[in-house]
Design an enzyme around this catalytic site. Structure first.
Site: not given
Length: 459
Positions: A216, A179-180, A157
């Site tokens: 995000h 990304c999880h 990130n």
């Protein structure tokens, strides 16, 4: 590389950040449990001691009886050595140290600005980007030189601008960001299915979810299970739980979330916010006014002191795993990196959410990195057309997309004034007047100056 229709051997992976005590250990465990691919992992890290520890841990792990594949771990002494001949490159690095992270997260608190993560947006995300993007310039150039056909998997990130930097430096690179965070929203949908329909389903891969947004700040605009529309079911679930919240899994307090931010955004906009509340709140900072507000919304601020203490514990575990004093745990991580690599090698297909430059898969500026689903198949990642988001959501995202473009340009051109413009434009810092904003920016700049040698101080 030796290949047949069922397996591939002699795969070459370069792991940049190879001393990682998070992603690297997860990858080791997932590879241990996967029988279709084997090969060599070259670990490169500026912390050679940490990379050597992981070399010992990895080779110990694959000496265990029961390993379903064979992997050899080697510490690379240079980036060139690590990358030469690589089929895959994995990047998971920590840009700078904890003192710089402390500045990212805590320096703004003197101005009444709170951040729950501080690695993507807000003042912390901006300075982390300014430090990280020059490192990604070096990596992208090295990939172009030593392994231009390799697939590059980014876990670092701020995801969007790091992945964008790889493409700006080497337009022909084959890279994507993983990304999880979306997985947590999918687990909530499984909870809704169990609670509302009495169906005991625990495999999120059986859901069909359309993903659209930026990392995000990602959204699920369609969701189904066995051709059943899940939005009405999720809406009932939200109405039951939005006041008190509910956890989708037990986790460390410092990463805890009751999903109340996620539920509130659904009630406002009618689509499912698909990241964790700690990240979402930094994009919509009315949820992040002060610690009291944070407590009301049922998530946690993650102080850097906690991360420092946790790092000490991880260092001790690393020593014990490498020496054989402790057994190395083996459990599936829930991540999809190995499945993605298998698909790219031609061993099946997978559809999952990833970060890629926008080529029309989302209504957004072209070339900005967006997060949507993509189809992985042999030597191919094809983004899925995500369709439109509600206008109200696009309005929220537009400011952040503009900022990400400004930050990436500022970092690539070492333009401090442009970076300050992005700083002023971020919703988190909007409460500051110009004098306060300059003071805070200057303080944070000086705190991380060691990693910004080519930037001039703000005027």
């Amino acid at each position: 590389m030796e290949y047949d229709e069922k397996r591939c051997d002699d795969i070459q992976i370069c792991y940049i950040g190879g001393g990682s005590q998070g992603w690297a250990w997860k990858l080791m465990s997932d590879l241990y449990l996967e029988e279709a691919i084997s090969g060599t992992i070259r670990l490169y890290d500026i912390d050679m001691e940490a990379a050597r520890a992981n070399e010992a841990i990895g080779n110990r792990l694959f000496a265990y009886e029961g390993a379903k594949s064979k992997w050899n771990f080697i510490t690379a002494s240079s980036l060139a050595e690590g990358l030469t001949g690589a089929d895959f490159v994995i990047i998971s690095i920590l840009p700078a140290g904890f003192e710089e992270m402390r500045s990212d997260v805590h320096e703004p608190e003197a101005y009444g600005i709170w951040q729950s993560v501080g690695d993507t947006v807000g003042p912390g995300g901006i300075f982390r980007a300014l430090r990280t993007i020059p490192m990604y310039e070096v990596i992208a150039s090295a990939v172009k030189t030593y392994c231009p056909k390799a697939w590059v998997i980014n876990y670092t990130n701020p995801m969007s601008v790091c992945t964008g930097a790889l493409y700006r430096i080497f337009p022909g690179i084959k890279a994507f960001g993983c990304c999880h965070e979306v997985f947590g929203a999918q687990r909530l949908l499984l909870m809704a299915i169990r609670e509302e329909l009495g169906i005991e389903e625990d495999d999120r891969h059986k859901l069909r979810t359309n993903v659209a947004g930026i990392n995000h700040f990602t959204w699920i605009t369609e969701a189904s299970y066995q051709k059943m529309d899940l939005f009405p079911i999720y809406a009932r679930f939200v109405e039951k739980h939005y006041k008190e919240g509910i956890c989708d899994k037990v986790t460390d307090f410092h990463f805890m979330s009751q999903n109340k931010v996620k539920f509130d955004l659904f009630r406002r906009y009618g689509v499912i916010a698909a990241a964790g509340d700690r990240h979402l709140a930094e994009f919509v900072p009315e949820y992040l006014k002060n610690p009291e507000t944070v407590e009301t919304w049922g998530y946690a601020l993650t102080p850097v002191d906690y991360r420092i203490d946790n790092k000490r514990e991880l260092n001790e575990k690393s020593r014990a795993y490498a020496s054989g004093e402790m057994p190395i745990p083996i459990e599936p991580s829930g991540e999809e990196g190995v499945a993605q690599m298998k698909a790219l090698l031609g061993l099946g297909e997978i559809v999952t959410n990833v970060n890629l430059p926008n080529k029309g898969q989302l209504e957004a500026p072209h070339e900005i990195v967006v997060e949507t689903n993509a189809l992985f198949s042999r030597d191919s990642v094809k983004p899925v057309m995500a369709g439109a988001l509600p206008d109200s959501v696009k309005l929220l995202m537009g400011r952040h997309m503009q900022n990400q473009e400004m930050i990436l340009k500022a970092a690539l051109e070492r333009d401090t004034q442009l970076a300050f413009g992005a700083f002023l434009n971020d919703p988190i810092t909007a409460r500051l007047n110009l004098k306060q904003a300059k003071e805070l920016f200057s303080r944070m700049f000086e705190n991380t100056r060691q990693y910004l040698p080519d930037y001039e101080s703000i005027r």
